[in-house]
Design a protein around this motif. Structure first.
Motif, PDB file in Angstrom:
ATOM      1  N   ARG A   4       0.978  -1.138  -0.009  1.00 29.66           N
ATOM      2  CA  ARG A   4      -0.098   0.026   0.156  1.00 29.66           C
ATOM      3  C   ARG A   4       0.995   1.357   0.084  1.00 29.66           C
ATOM      4  N   ARG A   5       1.938   1.229   0.779  1.00 35.33           N
ATOM      5  CA  ARG A   5       2.985   2.776   0.911  1.00 35.33           C
ATOM      6  C   ARG A   5       3.468   2.496  -0.493  1.00 35.33           C
ATOM      7  N   SER A   6       3.799   1.429  -0.967  1.00 38.05           N
ATOM      8  CA  SER A   6       4.527   1.439  -2.374  1.00 38.05           C
ATOM      9  C   SER A   6       3.559   1.936  -3.427  1.00 38.05           C
ATOM     10  N   ALA A   7       2.454   1.772  -3.294  1.00 39.38           N
ATOM     11  CA  ALA A   7       1.226   2.261  -4.447  1.00 39.38           C
ATOM     12  C   ALA A   7       1.067   3.553  -4.133  1.00 39.38           C
ATOM     13  N   VAL A   8       0.861   4.182  -2.932  1.00 41.18           N
ATOM     14  CA  VAL A   8       0.732   5.330  -2.687  1.00 41.18           C
ATOM     15  C   VAL A   8       2.010   6.280  -3.022  1.00 41.18           C
ATOM     16  N   CYS A   9       3.049   5.780  -2.832  1.00 37.39           N
ATOM     17  CA  CYS A   9       4.040   6.730  -3.254  1.00 37.39           C
ATOM     18  C   CYS A   9       4.340   6.830  -4.799  1.00 37.39           C
ATOM     19  N   VAL A  10       4.107   5.845  -5.586  1.00 40.63           N
ATOM     20  CA  VAL A  10       3.999   5.817  -6.830  1.00 40.63           C
ATOM     21  C   VAL A  10       2.984   6.499  -7.375  1.00 40.63           C
ATOM     22  N   VAL A  80      -3.606  12.002 -18.521  1.00 40.20           N
ATOM     23  CA  VAL A  80      -4.634  12.785 -18.082  1.00 40.20           C
ATOM     24  C   VAL A  80      -4.486  12.158 -16.343  1.00 40.20           C
ATOM     25  N   THR A  81      -4.763  13.257 -15.485  1.00 39.63           N
ATOM     26  CA  THR A  81      -4.264  12.936 -14.144  1.00 39.63           C
ATOM     27  C   THR A  81      -5.492  13.829 -13.526  1.00 39.63           C
ATOM     28  N   LEU A  82      -6.217  13.040 -12.419  1.00 40.16           N
ATOM     29  CA  LEU A  82      -7.391  13.793 -11.688  1.00 40.16           C
ATOM     30  C   LEU A  82      -6.869  13.459 -10.076  1.00 40.16           C
ATOM     31  N   VAL A  83      -6.869  14.562  -9.445  1.00 39.37           N
ATOM     32  CA  VAL A  83      -6.580  14.459  -7.799  1.00 39.37           C
ATOM     33  C   VAL A  83      -7.756  14.860  -7.504  1.00 39.37           C
ATOM     34  N   LEU A  84      -8.646  13.949  -6.710  1.00 41.74           N
ATOM     35  CA  LEU A  84      -9.557  13.924  -6.268  1.00 41.74           C
ATOM     36  C   LEU A  84      -9.670  14.474  -4.603  1.00 41.74           C
ATOM     37  N   SER A 131      -4.380  10.387   2.856  1.00 43.21           N
ATOM     38  CA  SER A 131      -4.335  11.733   2.258  1.00 43.21           C
ATOM     39  C   SER A 131      -4.660  12.430   0.681  1.00 43.21           C
ATOM     40  N   VAL A 132      -4.739  11.251   0.054  1.00 37.24           N
ATOM     41  CA  VAL A 132      -4.694  11.478  -1.325  1.00 37.24           C
ATOM     42  C   VAL A 132      -5.612  10.527  -2.121  1.00 37.24           C
TER      43      VAL A 132
END
Length: 140
Positions: A4-10, A80-84, A131-132
């Motif tokens: 999970r941490r790796s996925a969040v960091c990526v 395309v990137t969307l930060v929700l 947080s994201v």
């Protein structure tokens, strides 16, 4: 936990790097949008397309939840990137898990509130943390 941490960091690196690498990137805060009326019958009732959200690029077949609050977006022909809004992160993850296959996408990995998928010439990744919450799409 490490996955999970790796996925969040990526995801954070992808989200942070999208705007910085290209000075021509269009970066626009986006307001919430309500579901479109008159959508095709294959569209989930509360779903909207990227075009409905004011995003010019990306796969037309991708359906996202109606009422989505976008804090930040990058809208390029190949990315395309969307930060929700993070409060919508888990519900968007659940929505994507239900709607991607119906839209002709293949989920290639799914776990710990992160998933990757492919279809219609695009590769996608979505992840949620405390947080994201973010979606990134890139042409293959």
């Amino acid at each position: 936990m490490i996955v999970r941490r790796s996925a969040v960091c990526v995801a954070a690196l992808l989200l942070a790097g999208c705007g910085a690498a290209n000075p021509q990137v269009e970066q626009t805060p986006m307001p919430a949008i309500s579901p479109a009326t008159g959508s095709p019958s294959s569209t989930p009732p509360a779903g909207v397309t990227l075009r409905d959200l004011g995003v010019e690029h990306g796969p037309a077949q991708l359906i996202l939840p109606g009422g989505l609050e976008i804090d930040y977006q990058v809208d390029n022909p190949n990315n395309v990137t969307l930060v929700l809004d993070v409060s919508q992160g888990r519900s968007t993850y659940d929505f994507l898990r239900r709607s991607l296959r119906a839209g002709g996408f293949r989920i290639t990995a799914d776990g710990q509130q992160s998933l990757t998928f492919t279809g219609h010439g695009w590769d996608g990744a979505y992840t949620v943390s405390e947080s994201v919450a973010g979606l990134t799409l890139r042409t293959g």
